[in-house]
Motif scaffolding. Sequence first.
Motif, PDB file in Angstrom:
ATOM      1  N   PHE A 124       0.865  -1.286  -0.044  1.00  0.00           N
ATOM      2  CA  PHE A 124       0.040  -0.078   0.000  1.00  0.00           C
ATOM      3  C   PHE A 124       0.946   1.179   0.109  1.00  0.00           C
ATOM      4  O   PHE A 124       0.702   2.163  -0.797  1.00  0.00           O
ATOM      5  CB  PHE A 124      -0.791   0.048   1.160  1.00  0.00           C
ATOM      6  N   THR A 125       1.902   1.345   0.967  1.00  0.00           N
ATOM      7  CA  THR A 125       2.606   2.629   1.070  1.00  0.00           C
ATOM      8  C   THR A 125       3.596   2.745  -0.119  1.00  0.00           C
ATOM      9  O   THR A 125       3.567   3.860  -0.697  1.00  0.00           O
ATOM     10  CB  THR A 125       3.525   2.478   2.293  1.00  0.00           C
ATOM     11  N   ASP A 126       4.232   1.602  -0.683  1.00  0.00           N
ATOM     12  CA  ASP A 126       5.240   1.950  -1.929  1.00  0.00           C
ATOM     13  C   ASP A 126       4.312   2.179  -3.020  1.00  0.00           C
ATOM     14  O   ASP A 126       4.953   3.192  -3.735  1.00  0.00           O
ATOM     15  CB  ASP A 126       5.673   0.422  -2.168  1.00  0.00           C
ATOM     16  N   THR A 127       3.002   1.782  -3.236  1.00  0.00           N
ATOM     17  CA  THR A 127       2.541   2.113  -4.638  1.00  0.00           C
ATOM     18  C   THR A 127       1.736   3.486  -4.217  1.00  0.00           C
ATOM     19  O   THR A 127       1.453   4.236  -5.181  1.00  0.00           O
ATOM     20  CB  THR A 127       1.172   1.027  -4.872  1.00  0.00           C
ATOM     21  N   PHE A 128       1.284   3.800  -3.009  1.00  0.00           N
ATOM     22  CA  PHE A 128       0.927   5.218  -3.074  1.00  0.00           C
ATOM     23  C   PHE A 128       1.750   5.968  -3.209  1.00  0.00           C
ATOM     24  O   PHE A 128       1.530   7.328  -3.737  1.00  0.00           O
ATOM     25  CB  PHE A 128       0.355   5.422  -1.341  1.00  0.00           C
ATOM     26  N   LYS A 129       3.222   6.001  -2.788  1.00  0.00           N
ATOM     27  CA  LYS A 129       4.156   6.745  -3.100  1.00  0.00           C
ATOM     28  C   LYS A 129       4.451   6.842  -4.608  1.00  0.00           C
ATOM     29  O   LYS A 129       4.965   7.861  -5.264  1.00  0.00           O
ATOM     30  CB  LYS A 129       5.207   6.582  -2.460  1.00  0.00           C
ATOM     31  N   ALA A 130       4.379   5.852  -5.236  1.00  0.00           N
ATOM     32  CA  ALA A 130       4.781   5.626  -6.843  1.00  0.00           C
ATOM     33  C   ALA A 130       3.795   5.996  -7.684  1.00  0.00           C
ATOM     34  O   ALA A 130       3.983   6.613  -8.792  1.00  0.00           O
ATOM     35  CB  ALA A 130       5.086   4.052  -7.004  1.00  0.00           C
ATOM     36  N   PHE A 131       2.140   6.078  -7.314  1.00  0.00           N
ATOM     37  CA  PHE A 131       1.292   6.752  -7.970  1.00  0.00           C
ATOM     38  C   PHE A 131       0.442   7.726  -6.988  1.00  0.00           C
ATOM     39  O   PHE A 131      -0.370   7.243  -6.436  1.00  0.00           O
ATOM     40  CB  PHE A 131       0.502   5.414  -8.406  1.00  0.00           C
ATOM     41  N   PRO A 132       0.827   8.996  -6.989  1.00  0.00           N
ATOM     42  CA  PRO A 132       0.102   9.764  -6.319  1.00  0.00           C
ATOM     43  C   PRO A 132      -1.257  10.041  -6.400  1.00  0.00           C
ATOM     44  O   PRO A 132      -1.939   9.790  -7.597  1.00  0.00           O
ATOM     45  CB  PRO A 132       1.017  11.248  -6.826  1.00  0.00           C
ATOM     46  N   PRO A 133      -1.918  10.281  -5.419  1.00  0.00           N
ATOM     47  CA  PRO A 133      -3.590  10.186  -5.570  1.00  0.00           C
ATOM     48  C   PRO A 133      -4.074  11.493  -6.422  1.00  0.00           C
ATOM     49  O   PRO A 133      -5.049  11.264  -6.748  1.00  0.00           O
ATOM     50  CB  PRO A 133      -3.716  10.460  -4.023  1.00  0.00           C
ATOM     51  N   GLY A 134      -3.410  12.465  -6.640  1.00  0.00           N
ATOM     52  CA  GLY A 134      -3.905  13.688  -7.225  1.00  0.00           C
ATOM     53  C   GLY A 134      -4.902  14.258  -6.644  1.00  0.00           C
ATOM     54  O   GLY A 134      -5.531  14.923  -7.255  1.00  0.00           O
ATOM     55  N   HIS A 135      -5.056  14.344  -5.285  1.00  0.00           N
ATOM     56  CA  HIS A 135      -6.289  14.884  -4.526  1.00  0.00           C
ATOM     57  C   HIS A 135      -5.519  14.917  -3.298  1.00  0.00           C
ATOM     58  O   HIS A 135      -5.000  14.094  -2.832  1.00  0.00           O
ATOM     59  CB  HIS A 135      -7.340  14.257  -4.586  1.00  0.00           C
ATOM     60  N   ASP A 136      -5.862  16.077  -2.397  1.00  0.00           N
ATOM     61  CA  ASP A 136      -5.499  16.251  -1.156  1.00  0.00           C
ATOM     62  C   ASP A 136      -6.183  15.113  -0.188  1.00  0.00           C
ATOM     63  O   ASP A 136      -7.221  14.756  -0.640  1.00  0.00           O
ATOM     64  CB  ASP A 136      -5.917  17.543  -0.585  1.00  0.00           C
ATOM     65  N   TYR A 137      -5.470  14.778   1.010  1.00  0.00           N
ATOM     66  CA  TYR A 137      -5.877  13.319   1.575  1.00  0.00           C
ATOM     67  C   TYR A 137      -5.264  13.611   2.796  1.00  0.00           C
ATOM     68  O   TYR A 137      -4.155  14.161   3.205  1.00  0.00           O
ATOM     69  CB  TYR A 137      -5.402  12.193   0.851  1.00  0.00           C
ATOM     70  N   GLU A 138      -5.730  12.869   3.806  1.00  0.00           N
ATOM     71  CA  GLU A 138      -4.937  12.517   4.977  1.00  0.00           C
ATOM     72  C   GLU A 138      -5.192  10.873   5.340  1.00  0.00           C
ATOM     73  O   GLU A 138      -6.142  10.463   4.701  1.00  0.00           O
ATOM     74  CB  GLU A 138      -5.830  13.081   6.246  1.00  0.00           C
ATOM     75  N   ILE A 139      -3.972  10.289   5.919  1.00  0.00           N
ATOM     76  CA  ILE A 139      -4.328   8.751   5.888  1.00  0.00           C
ATOM     77  C   ILE A 139      -4.467   8.690   7.489  1.00  0.00           C
ATOM     78  O   ILE A 139      -3.564   8.952   8.290  1.00  0.00           O
ATOM     79  CB  ILE A 139      -3.157   8.069   5.492  1.00  0.00           C
ATOM     80  N   ALA A 140      -5.457   7.994   7.788  1.00  0.00           N
ATOM     81  CA  ALA A 140      -5.502   7.529   9.549  1.00  0.00           C
ATOM     82  C   ALA A 140      -5.176   6.010   9.421  1.00  0.00           C
ATOM     83  O   ALA A 140      -6.067   5.030   8.986  1.00  0.00           O
ATOM     84  CB  ALA A 140      -7.037   7.741   9.853  1.00  0.00           C
ATOM     85  N   ALA A 141      -3.973   5.522   9.945  1.00  0.00           N
ATOM     86  CA  ALA A 141      -3.599   4.314  10.157  1.00  0.00           C
ATOM     87  C   ALA A 141      -4.097   3.820  11.327  1.00  0.00           C
ATOM     88  O   ALA A 141      -3.832   4.138  12.342  1.00  0.00           O
ATOM     89  CB  ALA A 141      -2.308   4.330  10.202  1.00  0.00           C
ATOM     90  N   MET A 142      -5.189   2.776  11.252  1.00  0.00           N
ATOM     91  CA  MET A 142      -5.874   2.459  12.562  1.00  0.00           C
ATOM     92  C   MET A 142      -5.275   1.270  13.054  1.00  0.00           C
ATOM     93  O   MET A 142      -5.444   0.199  12.355  1.00  0.00           O
ATOM     94  CB  MET A 142      -7.506   2.042  11.841  1.00  0.00           C
TER      95      MET A 142
END
Length: 123
Positions: A26-44
């Motif tokens: 998840f984290t590797d591909t999140f960095k490789a493919f930016p979301p293109g929209h503002d976000y926050e991640i809540a790691a539960m």
Amino acid sequence: MSARIVISLPLPFDVWHVYGQYVKRFTDTFKAFPPGHDYEIAAMCNWGDPTDEVREWFYGLKTRFNNYPQNGCDLGGHQYLASFLNKDDLVLGMTSRCFFFRAGWLERMMQVYTDESGLIGCS
């Protein structure tokens, strides 16, 4: 859309030997493919705390680690998070096995999302 987008991601530490590899993807591909929209991640954080290594995986991503010591790691965590956010925030619930393969994925999701607040999910 004016709502804050909060991505809820379960970190199931009680069965980390099964899911840890998927959170890393998840984290590797999140960095490789930016979301293109503002976000926050809540790691539960379900039944445990992140190690320094796990925190390093999230380095550079807008992440807050939240304790969730209850059952129902996925949907339970998303609902628990939603209960503490503003009514206009949008919780985008994901599973530990979500990953990305194209830049702008969150921007595209927000283009087709029509409600102004709520709880949506991906798997």
